[in-house]
Design a protein around this motif. Sequence first.
Motif: not given
Length: 108
Positions: A89-102
């Motif tokens: 779940e932490q990896f998933r949340d980090a992935l979502i954050n990276r998508i938004v930031g990118t």
Amino acid sequence: MPNVDAFFDALRDEITDLAETHLQEMQEAALEDGEAFLNQTRDDLERWSRLLEQGELSQEEFESLVRGQKDLVEMEALKQAGLAAVRAEQFRDALINRIVGTAGRILL
């Protein structure tokens, strides 16, 4: 369209970085799950990216739409590799954050 292509190229780099820095021991599974998420949501991400780039979506609206996809991210390969659900779940949340930031960095 070139910015959307650059966006997806950058997302692949972000997935690789996340896998290398946070899940070294399960890097292949993390890469597999990250790519699976991009493939599952590609049509939506492309559409939302274009709208964001054209100013028809705010960054907040884009973020809300992407975060709404959170439940689609199953992280199956990581779970099968034995990663605890919390870390997946932490990896998933980090992935979502990276998508938004990118998206903010490349499309705006």
